[in-house]
Design a protein around this motif. Structure first.
Motif, mmCIF file in Angstrom:
data_model
loop_
_atom_site.group_PDB
_atom_site.id
_atom_site.type_symbol
_atom_site.label_atom_id
_atom_site.label_comp_id
_atom_site.label_asym_id
_atom_site.label_seq_id
_atom_site.Cartn_x
_atom_site.Cartn_y
_atom_site.Cartn_z
ATOM 1 N N GLU A 62 10.633 41.238 37.649
ATOM 2 C CA GLU A 62 11.580 41.898 36.741
ATOM 3 C C GLU A 62 11.370 41.434 35.300
ATOM 4 O O GLU A 62 11.448 42.237 34.363
ATOM 5 N N SER A 63 11.110 40.152 35.122
ATOM 6 C CA SER A 63 10.859 39.618 33.785
ATOM 7 C C SER A 63 9.650 40.295 33.152
ATOM 8 O O SER A 63 9.683 40.699 31.978
ATOM 9 N N ASN A 64 8.589 40.448 33.926
ATOM 10 C CA ASN A 64 7.390 41.104 33.414
ATOM 11 C C ASN A 64 7.663 42.560 33.052
ATOM 12 O O ASN A 64 7.174 43.064 32.028
ATOM 13 N N TRP A 65 8.430 43.216 33.895
ATOM 14 C CA TRP A 65 8.717 44.633 33.617
ATOM 15 C C TRP A 65 9.596 44.791 32.374
ATOM 16 O O TRP A 65 9.391 45.699 31.562
ATOM 17 N N LEU A 66 10.539 43.896 32.209
ATOM 18 C CA LEU A 66 11.383 43.956 31.017
ATOM 19 C C LEU A 66 10.563 43.714 29.753
ATOM 20 O O LEU A 66 10.853 44.286 28.699
ATOM 21 N N SER A 67 9.544 42.876 29.861
ATOM 22 C CA SER A 67 8.697 42.642 28.688
ATOM 23 C C SER A 67 7.930 43.906 28.329
ATOM 24 O O SER A 67 7.705 44.198 27.148
ATOM 25 N N PHE A 68 7.519 44.678 29.337
ATOM 26 C CA PHE A 68 6.846 45.953 29.064
ATOM 27 C C PHE A 68 7.803 46.931 28.397
ATOM 28 O O PHE A 68 7.442 47.632 27.438
ATOM 29 N N ASP A 91 1.535 57.797 23.700
ATOM 30 C CA ASP A 91 0.995 58.171 25.002
ATOM 31 C C ASP A 91 1.036 57.031 26.022
ATOM 32 O O ASP A 91 0.743 57.242 27.194
ATOM 33 N N VAL A 92 1.373 55.831 25.583
ATOM 34 C CA VAL A 92 1.270 54.665 26.461
ATOM 35 C C VAL A 92 2.155 54.796 27.688
ATOM 36 O O VAL A 92 1.712 54.584 28.824
ATOM 37 N N GLU A 93 3.411 55.152 27.487
ATOM 38 C CA GLU A 93 4.343 55.162 28.625
ATOM 39 C C GLU A 93 3.936 56.196 29.671
ATOM 40 O O GLU A 93 3.972 55.915 30.885
ATOM 41 N N ALA A 94 3.539 57.385 29.234
ATOM 42 C CA ALA A 94 3.117 58.407 30.190
ATOM 43 C C ALA A 94 1.857 57.977 30.927
ATOM 44 O O ALA A 94 1.720 58.210 32.138
ATOM 45 N N LEU A 95 0.940 57.328 30.229
ATOM 46 C CA LEU A 95 -0.292 56.871 30.866
ATOM 47 C C LEU A 95 0.008 55.791 31.896
ATOM 48 O O LEU A 95 -0.573 55.772 32.978
ATOM 49 N N VAL A 96 0.932 54.902 31.570
ATOM 50 C CA VAL A 96 1.335 53.871 32.527
ATOM 51 C C VAL A 96 1.960 54.504 33.762
ATOM 52 O O VAL A 96 1.797 54.008 34.885
ATOM 53 N N GLY A 97 2.659 55.619 33.586
ATOM 54 C CA GLY A 97 3.228 56.319 34.733
ATOM 55 C C GLY A 97 2.169 56.764 35.720
ATOM 56 O O GLY A 97 2.423 56.847 36.928
ATOM 57 N N ARG A 98 0.968 57.044 35.222
ATOM 58 C CA ARG A 98 -0.127 57.456 36.107
ATOM 59 C C ARG A 98 -0.897 56.257 36.652
ATOM 60 O O ARG A 98 -1.375 56.276 37.776
ATOM 61 N N LEU A 99 -1.017 55.216 35.831
ATOM 62 C CA LEU A 99 -1.837 54.065 36.223
ATOM 63 C C LEU A 99 -1.092 53.066 37.102
ATOM 64 O O LEU A 99 -1.694 52.355 37.901
ATOM 65 N N GLY A 100 0.222 52.967 36.921
ATOM 66 C CA GLY A 100 1.013 52.047 37.719
ATOM 67 C C GLY A 100 1.292 50.730 37.015
ATOM 68 O O GLY A 100 0.601 50.370 36.047
ATOM 69 N N PRO A 101 2.307 49.974 37.487
ATOM 70 C CA PRO A 101 2.753 48.755 36.810
ATOM 71 C C PRO A 101 1.790 47.581 36.915
ATOM 72 O O PRO A 101 1.974 46.582 36.229
ATOM 73 N N ALA A 102 0.767 47.679 37.768
ATOM 74 C CA ALA A 102 -0.182 46.572 37.916
ATOM 75 C C ALA A 102 -1.451 46.806 37.097
ATOM 76 O O ALA A 102 -2.398 46.026 37.199
ATOM 77 N N SER A 103 -1.470 47.846 36.274
ATOM 78 C CA SER A 103 -2.678 48.189 35.517
ATOM 79 C C SER A 103 -2.927 47.209 34.378
ATOM 80 O O SER A 103 -2.022 46.515 33.908
ATOM 81 N N ASP A 104 -4.176 47.172 33.918
ATOM 82 C CA ASP A 104 -4.519 46.327 32.773
ATOM 83 C C ASP A 104 -3.753 46.758 31.529
ATOM 84 O O ASP A 104 -3.428 45.918 30.677
ATOM 85 N N LEU A 105 -3.460 48.042 31.414
ATOM 86 C CA LEU A 105 -2.732 48.531 30.249
ATOM 87 C C LEU A 105 -1.338 47.915 30.186
ATOM 88 O O LEU A 105 -0.890 47.457 29.127
ATOM 89 N N VAL A 106 -0.645 47.873 31.323
ATOM 90 C CA VAL A 106 0.688 47.259 31.367
ATOM 91 C C VAL A 106 0.590 45.767 31.056
ATOM 92 O O VAL A 106 1.381 45.229 30.270
ATOM 93 N N SER A 130 1.969 34.926 28.157
ATOM 94 C CA SER A 130 1.192 35.872 27.355
ATOM 95 C C SER A 130 -0.280 35.465 27.335
ATOM 96 O O SER A 130 -1.175 36.314 27.456
ATOM 97 N N GLU A 131 -0.537 34.164 27.195
ATOM 98 C CA GLU A 131 -1.921 33.676 27.183
ATOM 99 C C GLU A 131 -2.596 33.921 28.528
ATOM 100 O O GLU A 131 -3.767 34.307 28.588
ATOM 101 N N ARG A 132 -1.844 33.706 29.588
ATOM 102 C CA ARG A 132 -2.393 33.907 30.933
ATOM 103 C C ARG A 132 -2.720 35.379 31.184
ATOM 104 O O ARG A 132 -3.787 35.720 31.715
ATOM 105 N N LEU A 133 -1.798 36.261 30.771
ATOM 106 C CA LEU A 133 -2.034 37.695 30.932
ATOM 107 C C LEU A 133 -3.217 38.157 30.086
ATOM 108 O O LEU A 133 -4.029 38.971 30.524
#
Length: 474
Positions: A62-68, A91-106, A130-133
Motif C-alpha cells: 500500500e505504501s508503494n502504491w500511495l507513492s505512485f 499518458d503515464v497513468e493510462a499506460l500503467v493501467g495496461r502494464l500493471g503495478p509491478a512494471s518498471d514504469l511504476v 527510492s535508491e533500491r527501486l
C-alpha cells in the motif's frame, strides 16, 4: 476544514483500481493523490526522532502504491484544451493501467516520489526505498535496451526520462553528473546527436513519427505556441546558431554583423510574444507590496505583480521564452562591450531586468498549492504556507538559474532567485535546485544549452520529447 485536518480522499487499493481501468469509465477517474504523510519531527523535549516506519495500518504494498499516486499528483498534468497545452506526462497513468503495478514504469515513478518526499519529510527509509527501486529499475532497463524492439517502446523512453528525473531529485553538490548517462542513453534511443537542441530538428524522423507524432508539427506542438506566425523552435534554433558564432574569434566587421543579427533576432522574439493568443497570455491577479524593514524577501513575495497561467505547461513555455531572451541579452551586452556601444548596453540591461521581473511574477504560480488562496492571504502571511506540485519546481528551476547568472540584473533580485532555488531544493526535495543555487561555477553544460532547450519537453508528447528533458537536466 473546521478540524484543520488534511482530507485523505477515497481510498482505493490496487486491485480495485485495475478493475476500474478495464472499464470505459476509467477515462474520467484518476488515482492521483497528494502526499499526506506528516513530517517526521523530534519527540517533544528531546532531540530524538521516532522510528521511521510505515504506519501500522499500511502494508509495504500500500505504501508503494500511495507513492505512485503521489507521483501522478505531483508530476502529471492533463490538459483541458489541447490547442493551448499538450499537458505533461499525461499518458503515464493510462499506460500503467495496461502494464500493471509491478512494471518498471511504476517502480520508476515510485523511486522519484519516494526520493522527493523522503528528503522533505525527513524519512530516510523512504529515501532508501527510492535508491533500491532506482537500482532495480536500472538493472532491468539495461536488459530492456539490449532488445531493439523493447528499447523503442513508449515505456522504455518514459523509464529513461524518469530515471533522469530521479537524478534531479537525488543530485548533490558532490554528485551532479550522473544524469549524463541517462541523457546520452536516451539520445541513443532516439537516434539523435548530443546537441541539446537536436530534438528540435528531428520531428519528421521515422522514429518520432513511429510513436504517434505527426511530421512537422514542431516540439511546441500546441497550436497556440506553434501557429500564429513564426514558431518558437525556429527562433531557438537561430539563437543556438548565433551563440555558436559568438564563441569564435571575430574580426570587428564580423562583430558588427553579428550585433545586427542579434538585434534582428530579438525583434523576432518580440513579434512571437505579441502574436500569441490571449488565452495563453499570463494574467495578473495580484500584487505584492514592498515591505519595509524586511531583511530578506521570502519565496513568492518579491514586490510586484503575481501572474497566473492556463496551466504549468503554458507557464513553463513562457519561461523558456524568457530564459532564451535573457541569454540573447548576454550576447548583446558582450558585443556592445566589444564595440563600445554604451547606449546598447543600457538598453539590454533594461530589457533583461524587465524579463527577470516576469519570471519573478510566475514564481508563486509554480510553487504554491493554491495561488488564489496565496493572493488572498498576502496581507496576513509572510511565507508560502503549503508548497505546490513538484512539477512546478522542476519547470521553474532552470529559468531561475539563468537569471542568477546574468550579472547586470538587480543584485537583490538575483539573490532572491537563488533563495527560491534553495527553497525548491529543501521544500520539494529536488537536489539539483540546491546545486544550482549554491554552486556558482558549474560546467558550461549547465548553463546555455541546458536552459534554452530543457522545456522542449514541457508539452510532453512524452513519446518523443524525453530527450529534450534530459539534455536540460544535464
Amino acid at each position: 476544514m473546521k478540524a484543520s485536518r488534511a482530507c485523505r480522499g477515497y481510498e482505493c487499493n490496487a486491485s480495485i483500481l485495475y478493475e476500474i481501468q478495464n472499464t470505459q469509465s476509467y477515462s474520467h477517474l484518476s488515482a492521483a493523490r497528494k502526499c499526506s504523510l506528516p513530517l517526521r519531527v523530534s519527540i517533544p523535549g528531546t532531540n530524538l526522532f521516532p522510528e521511521d516506519a510505515i504506519p501500522l495500518e499500511r502494508s509495504e504494498e500500500e505504501s508503494n502504491w500511495l507513492s505512485f499516486r503521489a507521483f501522478l499528483y505531483d508530476f502529471c498534468v492533463t490538459s483541458t484544451n489541447s490547442d493551448l497545452s499538450r499537458g505533461y506526462l499525461h499518458d503515464v497513468e493510462a499506460l500503467v493501467g495496461r502494464l500493471g503495478p509491478a512494471s518498471d514504469l511504476v517502480k520508476a515513478c515510485q523511486a522519484v516520489s519516494f526520493s522527493c518526499h523522503g528528503k522533505v519529510l525527513r524519512r530516510p527509509n523512504l529515501v532508501y526505498k527510492s535508491e533500491r527501486l532506482y537500482q532495480e529499475v536500472l538493472g532491468s532497463f539495461a536488459k530492456t535496451i539490449n532488445d531493439p524492439i523493447l528499447a523503442n517502446t513508449t515505456e522504455s523512453k518514459l523509464v529513461a526520462l524518469l530515471l533522469g528525473l530521479y537524478q534531479i531529485a537525488a543530485t548533490t553538490e558532490s554528485s551532479y553528473g550522473e544524469h549524463l548517462i541517462h541523457a546520452n542513453g536516451l539520445a541513443a534511443l532516439l537516434k539523435i546527436g548530443q546537441s541539446p537542441l537536436s530534438l528540435l530538428g528531428t520531428m519528421g524522423s521515422p522514429l518520432i513519427q513511429g510513436v504517434g507524432i505527426k511530421q512537422n508539427i514542431g516540439v511546441f506542438s500546441a497550436s497556440a505556441f506553434s501557429n500564429y506566425g513564426e514558431s518558437l523552435e525556429s527562433i531557438l534554433l537561430q539563437l543556438s546558431s548565433v551563440w555558436n558564432k559568438s564563441e569564435a574569434v571575430l574580426e570587428m566587421e564580423e562583430v558588427h554583423a553579428l550585433k545586427n543579427e542579434i538585434t534582428a533576432l530579438d525583434g523576432r522574439f518580440i513579434n512571437w510574444q505579441k502574436s500569441r493568443i490571449q488565452e495563453i497570455q499570463p494574467t495578473t491577479i495580484g500584487h505584492v507590496e514592498e515591505r519595509q524593514h524586511v531583511e530578506k524577501v521570502q519565496v513568492g513575495f518579491w514586490p510586484g505583480k503575481i501572474d497566473t497561467y492556463f496551466d504549468f505547461c503554458v507557464a513553463g513555455m513562457w519561461n523558456v521564452f524568457r530564459a532564451a531572451r535573457l541569454l540573447l541579452t548576454l550576447l548583446g551586452v558582450k558585443l556592445c562591450d566589444a564595440t563600445g556601444d554604451i547606449d546598447g548596453y543600457a538598453e539590454y540591461k533594461t530589457i533583461a531586468n524587465e524579463i527577470a521581473k516576469d519570471i519573478a511574477a510566475s514564481i508563486a504560480f509554480h510553487l504554491t498549492d493554491n495561488l488564489h488562496v496565496f493572493v488572498n492571504e498576502l496581507e496576513t502571511s509572510s511565507e508560502i504556507r503549503e508548497q505546490g506540485r513538484l512539477l512546478g519546481g522542476v519547470l521553474l528551476m532552470h529559468p531561475l538559474y539563468v537569471a542568477t547568472q546574468v550579472p547586470y540584473l538587480q543584485e537583490e533580485l538575483r539573490e532572491y532567485m537563488r533563495s527560491c532555488l534553495e527553497w525548491i531544493g529543501s521544500e520539494m526535495g529536488l537536489g539539483q535546485a540546491t546545486l544550482l543555487a549554491k554552486v556558482r561555477e558549474i560546467d558550461a553544460r549547465f548553463a546555455y544549452p541546458i536552459i534554452v532547450s530543457w522545456l522542449t519537453c514541457i508539452e510532453c508528447r512524452t513519446q518523443s520529447l524525453t530527450d529534450a528533458f534530459w539534455k536540460v537536466v544535464v
